[in-house]
Design a protein around this motif. Structure first.
Motif, mmCIF file in Angstrom:
data_model
loop_
_atom_site.group_PDB
_atom_site.id
_atom_site.type_symbol
_atom_site.label_atom_id
_atom_site.label_comp_id
_atom_site.label_asym_id
_atom_site.label_seq_id
_atom_site.Cartn_x
_atom_site.Cartn_y
_atom_site.Cartn_z
ATOM 1 N N ILE A 8 33.158 -55.923 -57.726
ATOM 2 C CA ILE A 8 32.233 -55.668 -58.825
ATOM 3 C C ILE A 8 33.070 -55.013 -59.914
ATOM 4 C CG2 ILE A 8 30.247 -54.311 -59.580
ATOM 5 C CD1 ILE A 8 29.192 -54.506 -56.688
ATOM 6 N N ILE A 9 32.936 -55.501 -61.136
ATOM 7 C CA ILE A 9 33.759 -55.003 -62.236
ATOM 8 C C ILE A 9 32.881 -54.759 -63.466
ATOM 9 C CG2 ILE A 9 34.371 -57.388 -62.823
ATOM 10 C CD1 ILE A 9 37.005 -56.383 -63.951
ATOM 11 N N HIS A 10 33.250 -53.761 -64.236
ATOM 12 C CA HIS A 10 32.648 -53.578 -65.561
ATOM 13 C C HIS A 10 33.645 -54.201 -66.536
ATOM 14 C CE1 HIS A 10 30.696 -50.753 -68.740
ATOM 15 N NE2 HIS A 10 31.072 -51.892 -69.273
ATOM 16 N N PHE A 38 44.597 -58.705 -58.249
ATOM 17 C CA PHE A 38 43.567 -59.392 -57.478
ATOM 18 C C PHE A 38 44.198 -60.387 -56.510
ATOM 19 C CE2 PHE A 38 41.150 -58.223 -61.349
ATOM 20 C CZ PHE A 38 40.115 -57.524 -60.729
ATOM 21 N N PRO A 39 43.475 -60.726 -55.422
ATOM 22 C CA PRO A 39 44.012 -61.684 -54.451
ATOM 23 C C PRO A 39 44.068 -63.101 -55.008
ATOM 24 C CG PRO A 39 41.775 -61.060 -53.860
ATOM 25 C CD PRO A 39 42.177 -60.194 -55.018
ATOM 26 N N GLU A 40 44.879 -63.910 -54.389
ATOM 27 C CA GLU A 40 45.000 -65.340 -54.722
ATOM 28 C C GLU A 40 43.636 -66.006 -54.575
ATOM 29 O OE1 GLU A 40 47.377 -68.622 -55.760
ATOM 30 O OE2 GLU A 40 48.154 -66.623 -55.342
ATOM 31 N N GLY A 41 43.303 -66.887 -55.487
ATOM 32 C CA GLY A 41 42.055 -67.641 -55.401
ATOM 33 C C GLY A 41 40.829 -66.915 -55.929
ATOM 34 N N ILE A 184 36.713 -51.155 -61.271
ATOM 35 C CA ILE A 184 36.620 -52.227 -60.289
ATOM 36 C C ILE A 184 36.300 -51.601 -58.932
ATOM 37 C CG2 ILE A 184 37.889 -54.069 -59.125
ATOM 38 C CD1 ILE A 184 39.779 -53.922 -61.702
ATOM 39 N N ILE A 185 35.318 -52.175 -58.238
ATOM 40 C CA ILE A 185 34.951 -51.713 -56.903
ATOM 41 C C ILE A 185 35.015 -52.908 -55.963
ATOM 42 C CG2 ILE A 185 33.129 -50.737 -55.451
ATOM 43 C CD1 ILE A 185 31.943 -49.496 -58.010
ATOM 44 N N GLU A 186 35.739 -52.777 -54.858
ATOM 45 C CA GLU A 186 35.728 -53.846 -53.855
ATOM 46 C C GLU A 186 34.557 -53.605 -52.909
ATOM 47 O OE1 GLU A 186 38.629 -56.495 -50.987
ATOM 48 O OE2 GLU A 186 39.445 -54.695 -51.948
ATOM 49 N N VAL A 187 33.805 -54.649 -52.584
ATOM 50 C CA VAL A 187 32.635 -54.559 -51.713
ATOM 51 C C VAL A 187 32.756 -55.584 -50.585
ATOM 52 C CG1 VAL A 187 31.104 -53.679 -53.535
ATOM 53 C CG2 VAL A 187 31.299 -56.152 -53.182
ATOM 54 N N ASP A 188 31.988 -55.365 -49.513
ATOM 55 C CA ASP A 188 31.984 -56.304 -48.396
ATOM 56 C C ASP A 188 31.207 -57.569 -48.736
ATOM 57 O OD1 ASP A 188 33.482 -54.586 -46.799
ATOM 58 O OD2 ASP A 188 31.700 -53.607 -45.997
#
Length: 192
Positions: A8-10, A38-41, A184-188
C-alpha cells in the motif's frame, strides 16, 4: 502459501504509476520504482496520473489486480475543484455524465458525490496550485465503481468545475488516513 508480495503506497504528486520508462517523451519523469526497491514483477493496481496523489496498491499477483479493479470495489477520491461547486453540478456527477475516452463518447455510471463541509487536512503540494486571487475553490468526495482514463478530472470539467487537485483516499475498505506522501507499507493481502 503465496510468494506474491503486496504494498500500500501513498503516491506522491509528480510520479507516474509505472516502474519502467519506455517512452522517449517521458525521459525526465519520476517513476514509482524510485521510491523503494520493489520486487521483480511488481505492478500498480489501477493508476493515478502524474498530477494525482493518494492511495495506490502494488502487487506481484495479476489475479489480485483484477479483483481490486473490478466494479465490486469502490474507489473514493477527494477532489479540489475550481469554483464553489453547486448542488446541481453534484447531482449531475451522481447520475453520470458523458465524457470522452480515447476519442469515443462514454456515459459514466452513477456514483456517490457530495461537497465536503471543510477542507481536508492534507499536506500542501510541492507544486503550488494557486492562491485566493484566482477565486474560490471547493472540495468534493467522488466514489466510483469504475476507473476510466482521467475519469474524475473529465467528470468535474464536464459539469463546469475543473479539477485542481485529486487524491484517492479509499479503495474498498482500505483508507489513506494519515499515511504520509511517499510512504509504503507491505501487507499480506488487500482486505478490500
Amino acid at each position: 502459501m503465496s510468494n506474491h508480495r503486496h504494498f500500500i503506497i501513498h503516491k506522491p504528486f509528480g510520479y507516474l504509476s509505472q516502474f519502467v520508462n519506455n517512452q522517449n517523451k517521458r525521459k525526465n519523469k519520476k517513476l514509482l520504482g524510485e521510491l523503494n526497491d520493489f520486487p521483480e514483477g511488481i505492478m500498480a493496481i489501477g493508476r493515478l496520473d502524474e498530477d494525482s496523489e493518494g492511495l495506490l496498491f502494488l502487487t506481484t499477483d495479476g489475479m489480485v489486480s483484477e479483483q481490486v479493479r473490478s466494479k465490486k470495489v469502490a474507489k473514493e477520491y477527494y477532489v479540489q475543484v475550481d469554483g464553489d461547486i453547486t448542488q446541481e453540478a453534484i447531482e449531475q456527477l451522481k447520475t453520470g455524465v458523458e465524457i470522452g475516452i480515447h476519442g469515443k463518447k462514454y456515459q459514466t455510471l452513477p456514483c456517490e458525490a457530495h461537497k465536503l463541509q471543510s477542507e481536508p487536512n492534507f499536506k500542501a503540494r510541492t507544486k503550488k496550485l494557486r492562491d485566493a486571487r484566482h477565486g474560490p475553490t471547493s472540495w468534493i468526495s467522488v466514489t466510483l465503481h469504475e476507473g476510466k482514463f482521467r475519469q474524475v478530472r473529465k467528470m468535474t470539467a464536464k459539469v463546469g468545475f475543473p479539477t485542481l487537485r485529486l487524491l484517492r483516499v479509499r479503495i474498498g475498505t482500505i483508507l489513506l488516513n494519515d499515511l504520509p506522501s511517499g510512504a509504503i507499507i507491505e501487507v499480506d493481502a488487500f482486505d478490500v
